[in-house]
Design an enzyme around this catalytic site. Structure first.
Site, PDB file in Angstrom:
ATOM      1  N   CYS A 187      -2.193   5.620   6.049  1.00  0.00           N
ATOM      2  CA  CYS A 187      -2.884   4.334   6.163  1.00  0.00           C
ATOM      3  C   CYS A 187      -2.773   3.843   7.614  1.00  0.00           C
ATOM      4  O   CYS A 187      -1.668   3.640   8.136  1.00  0.00           O
ATOM      5  CB  CYS A 187      -2.239   3.358   5.177  1.00  0.00           C
ATOM      6  SG  CYS A 187      -2.872   1.695   5.280  1.00  0.00           S
ATOM      7  N   CYS A 213       0.868  -1.179   0.000  1.00  0.00           N
ATOM      8  CA  CYS A 213       0.000   0.000   0.000  1.00  0.00           C
ATOM      9  C   CYS A 213       0.908   1.233   0.000  1.00  0.00           C
ATOM     10  O   CYS A 213       1.713   1.396   0.908  1.00  0.00           O
ATOM     11  CB  CYS A 213      -0.895   0.007   1.238  1.00  0.00           C
ATOM     12  SG  CYS A 213      -1.681   1.608   1.500  1.00  0.00           S
TER      13      CYS A 213
END
Ligand code: IVH
Length: 671
Positions: free
Chosen positions: A433, A427
Site C-alpha cells: 500500500c 489497511c
C-alpha cells in the site's frame, strides 16, 4: 575565606543575577557564551571543593538524573480555589457585593480591586526561609500536595536564593507553573515525531512535566512560573498589589498585566482589553482574576468553604466557529491506520485559518453523527489543535446522508480490518500500500532514526514514485547519477543525499531498530530492546516468551516483533541493510572482546562519551565480566565518566571516595 570559596560565592551571585535578568526581566546583560563559561568555572570549582556544596547553587538547576517518587506534604495554609464566572454582569455583581459588604457607598468609585491574568498552568506553593527556597509543593487536594522541589529547582525564572532585601524570614508564595507556547509547540513536535501521545494544551503539559520523576527531563522542557499570592505572618505591606511589587523586587516573575482598578467601569475595561491582548502573551491564559486589594478588607470579606469572597475568576469562553464540512477524507498512516479528516470551508479561529480537523476514528464520527455538508462547530480553546465539537442540526440539508466510515483502503482498495480492542481501522496490505510504504521511508530517514541529510517528506514520495526507492534497503543502492535527473535536483543535492546515506551507516543499532517501523516499537522500546539483546541476529531468533522478559516489552509488542521478522519481505530488507554496512549490533571494539578483566567490578556509567555510546560502554563492561549499576554507593568500584556527568553523581562519588575514570583509561583497562 579562601580565594576559591570567595570565587564560588561571587560566581553564584553573578549567575543568579544573570538568570534573573534573562528569565524574569528578558534583558540579558551578557552573552550565552559568557554565561556558559561562568557556569563551567563554577561547576569545576564545586567539583574540587565538595565541602562548599550548596543544593541551591545555580549549577543544580540542571537536575540530577536520579529518579524517585514524590513525598506528600501538608500545606501550612490550605490552597483554596476561586469562584468563577463566564459572564461580565456577574463580575459587576461581585464588585457591587464587595462594596456593599464593606460599607462602601462611594457611588462609581469602588474599593480598590487588582486585576490580573489567570494563568493556565498548574498551581504551586513555594516556601522560603531566610531567603532560600526550602520547599515547592503542588496544590494536590488543597490540604496536602506533592513535594516537587527538585523539579521546581530546574525552572530558571524561580529564584533559589534571594538577593539581600526586605523579605520576611519565612514566607510562602503561590503562583502558576506554565509551559510557554513556544516550548509547548516544540515539545509536541518532538512527541509527534516519536509517535508519543500529544499534550492537548500547555496546562496538561505543564502539570505532566512537573510530575515527571526525572528532574533532568523537567530541566529540558522549558517551564516558567508567574506568581500572584504572597503569604506570611510578617508581610511587607497591608495590600496585595504592593506585596506583589515587593515580590517582583525580590526576584519573582509577577505579570506586568497586574493593574489597580478603582471602579466597575475600570474592571470592565480591563476585561475588554485583555480578552483581545491575551493572544499576544507568550503563555496560555484562561481568564482574569479580580482581587480586593486591601488585606484588611479581604479579612472582612473572608472565605466560603471553598474559596475567598474577596476574589473572583472571569473565564474567557473557548473560541468557536461554525463552518461547512466540504468532505471527509480518509488518510493512511505508516502503520496502515486510517484516520478520518474533516475538510472544512476555511474559517478564521484564534488568529489562524482552519481548513482541516482530525476526526480521529470511527467512534468519534459516529458519536458526533456527522452528515454530508453539515455545519460543524470548531473549537480552539486551550487546545491548540482544532477540534470538532458538534453539529448545527438546524442547518442540516434535507436528505443529507450520514458520513460513513470507509470499508476499503482509499489507496489500494484492500478491505480494512478493525484493530482488536481499539477504535481504529487498518489497511492490512502492509507491503503493497503506497502511503504506508512512503510513510515508512519518511520514518526511516527521520532525525531520531537514520537522520539522512537531504531526504525529507517531499523527496521520499518523489523517490518512491520514480521507482528508485521502494523500500528502506533501496536507499543503499542509490547512485548520484540516479538522482541527478529528478526534477528539482542537481549534482550537488544528489551528492549530498548520497553522503547522508553513507553517514547513516554509523547510526547506532538502537536507532536502526527504531527506524525499521516494527509495529508498536517506538524510540524507548527500541532502546531497551537493543540494550537487552545487543544484536539483530539475536533479536530475530527470540520467541515472544523470551521478549516479554525485557523491560517495557509486553505481549503485544513481543508478538509484533516476532511477526515482523517472520515475514520474508522484512528479512530480505534486513539482509540488504546488513550487506550495506548498517549497524545491526551494539558496537564493541574488536580489540576489547570478551574477557574477565572486570570480574567483580561494580561500575556506574555516567555522562556523554565521544568514542562510543553509553550503551556500548555498558555492553563492554558486561562482556568483560563487570556489572553495571545505576547509582553510586560504597560498593561501586569506579565511575566511568564522560562529559557533563550529573553534578549530584560527581559529588556523591567524591564524598565516598569512589574513583572516577575517563573513557581512554577505561579502554586501556580492557584492551
Ligand atoms: S489567586 C485564594 N490568581 O487559578 C486565591 N489564582 O481557579 C488563590 N490561577 O488554583 C488563587 N492565575 O492555580 C490566583 N492570578 C491568579 C491566578 C490564579 C491562575 C489559578 C490558581 C488557582 C486557580 C483557581
Amino acid at each position: 575565606m579562601s580565594q576559591e570559596s570567595e570565587r564560588i560565592a561571587w560566581l553564584r551571585d553573578e549567575l543568579n543575577r544573570h538568570n534573573h535578568a534573562y528569565y524574569v526581566n528578558n534583558t540579558p546583560e551578557i552573552s550565552d557564551r559568557e554565561y556558559d563559561m561562568m557556569m563551567k568555572e563554577l561547576e569545576a570549582l564545586e567539583a574540587s571543593h565538595p565541602e562548599l556544596a550548596d543544593p541551591l547553587s545555580p549549577t543544580r538547576r540542571v537536575g540530577s538524573d536520579l529518579t524517585r517518587g514524590f513525598a506528600q506534604v501538608k500545606h501550612i495554609r490550605p490552597m483554596l480555589s476561586l469562584g468563577n464566572t463566564y459572564s461580565v454582569p456577574e463580575v459587576d455583581d461581585w464588585v457591587a457585593r464587595c462594596n456593599d459588604m464593606l460599607g462602601n457607598s462611594g457611588g462609581l468609585v469602588s474599593v480598590p480591586i487588582v486585576g490580573e491574568m489567570k494563568f493556565d498552568g498548574t498551581s504551586i506553593s513555594l516556601t522560603y526561609e531566610n531567603g532560600r527556597l526550602v520547599r515547592a509543593v503542588t496544590r494536590g487536594d488543597g490540604e496536602k500536595g506533592d513535594d516537587v522541589t527538585d523539579n521546581v529547582k530546574t525552572i530558571r525564572s524561580i529564584p533559589l536564593v534571594l538577593s539581600p532585601g526586605d523579605w520576611p524570614a519565612e514566607f510562602e508564595i503561590r503562583g502558576e507553573i506554565v509551559l510557554p507556547w513556544k516550548a509547548f509547540d516544540r515539545l509536541n513536535e518532538e512527541r509527534a515525531f516519536n509517535e508519543e501521545p500529544l499534550f492537548a494544551n500547555p496546562r496538561n503539559a505543564a502539570a505532566g512535566t512537573l510530575k515527571t520523576l526525572n528532574p533532568a527531563v523537567v530541566a529540558k522542557r522549558g517551564l516558567d512560573a508567574y506568581f500572584y499570592y504572597l503569604l506570611s505572618d510578617s508581610l511587607p505591606s497591608d495590600n496585595h498589589y504592593d506585596n506583589m511589587l515587593k515580590a517582583r523586587q525580590w526576584g519573582f516573575k509577577v505579570s506586568e498585566a497586574m493593574t489597580l482598578l478603582d471602579s466597575e467601569q475600570a474592571v470592565n475595561d480591563f476585561i475588554n482589553r485583555w480578552d483581545k491582548e491575551r493572544r499576544e502573551l507568550p503563555v496560555a491564559t484562561d481568564g482574569l482574576v479580580f482581587k480586593v486589594n486591601s488585606l484588611r478588607q479581604q479579612l472582612n470579606l473572608g472565605f466560603t468553604t471553598k474559596s475567598p469572597r474577596w476574589a473572583i475568576a472571569y473565564k474567557f469562553a473557548a473560541e468557536r466557529a461554525l463552518t461547512r464540512l466540504e468532505y471527509v477524507s480518509f488518510e493512511v498512516g505508516r502503520m496502515g491506520v486510517v484516520t478520518p479528516v474533516a475538510n472544512l470551508d476555511p474559517v478564521l479561529l484564534s488568529g489562524t485559518v482552519v481548513k482541516r480537523a482530525s476526526l480521529h476514528n470511527e467512534d468519534i464520527v459516529k458519536s458526533l453523527d456527522i452528515h454530508e455538508h453539515d455545519m460543524l462547530y470548531v473549537e480552539k480553546g486551550g487546545e491548540i489543535i482544532p477540534k470538532i465539537t458538534g453539529v448545527d442540526l438546524d442547518a442540516r440539508q434535507p436528505g443529507a446522508e450520514p458520513v460513513r466510515f470507509i470499508k476499503e483502503c482509499p489507496d489500494c482498495g484492500s478491505k480494512l480490518v478493525r484493530i482488536a480492542g481499539e477504535a481504529a481501522w487498518q489497511c492490512p496490505n502492509k507491503y503493497g500500500c503506497r502511503p504506508q510504504l512512503i510513510g515508512r521511508l519518511e520514518h526511516f530517514v527521520g532525525r531520531h532514526m537514520m537522520d539522512i541529510e537531504g531526504v525529507g517528506e517531499e523527496n521520499c514520495m518523489q523517490l518512491y514514485d520514480a521507482g528508485l526507492v521502494r523500500n528502506i534497503a533501496d536507499f543503499y543502492s542509490l547512485k548520484a547519477g540516479d538522482l541527478e535527473n529528478l526534477p528539482g535536483m542537481g549534482p550537488r543535492t544528489a551528492q549530498k543525499i548520497i553522503d547522508g546515506i553513507e553517514a547513516s551507516k554509523n547510526v547506532p543499532f538502537e536507532r536502526v531498530l527504531y527506524a525499521l517501523s516494527i509495529p508498536s516499537v517506538g524510540e524507548t522500546v527500541s532502546r531497551k530492546v537493543a540494550r537487552a539483546v545487543k544484536s539483530l541476529d539475536r533479536l530475530m531468533s527470540m520467541s515472544a516468551e523470551e521478549l516479554v522478559a525485557i523491560d517495557d516489552v509486553g505481549p503485544k509488542i513481543a508478538e509484533g516483533i516476532v511477526e515482523f521478522f517472520s515475514i520474508e519481505f522484512n528479512r530480505n530488507i534486513i539482509d540488504r541493510l546488513r550487506e550495506a554496512g548498517v549497524r545491526t549490533e551494539i558496537e564493541v571494539p574488536v580489540d576489547t572482546s570478551a574477557s574477565d578483566k572486570l570480574a567483580g567490578k561494580v561500575i556506574v556509567v555516567s555522562g556523554v562519551f565521544s568514542q562510543h555510546s553509553r550503551e556500548e560502554y555498558k555492553a563492554m563492561i558486561e562482556m568483560n565480566g563487570g556489572k553495571n549499576t545505576g547509582s553510586i554507593s560504597k560498593k561501586t568500584s569506579f565511575v566511568l565518566a564522560g562529559e557533563n556527568m550529573g553534578p549530584s553523581k560527581l559529588e556523591k562519588a567524591k564524598s565516598i571516595g569512589v574513583p572516577i575514570i575517563g573513557e581512554d583509561e577505561f579502554l586501556d583497562m580492557i584492551r
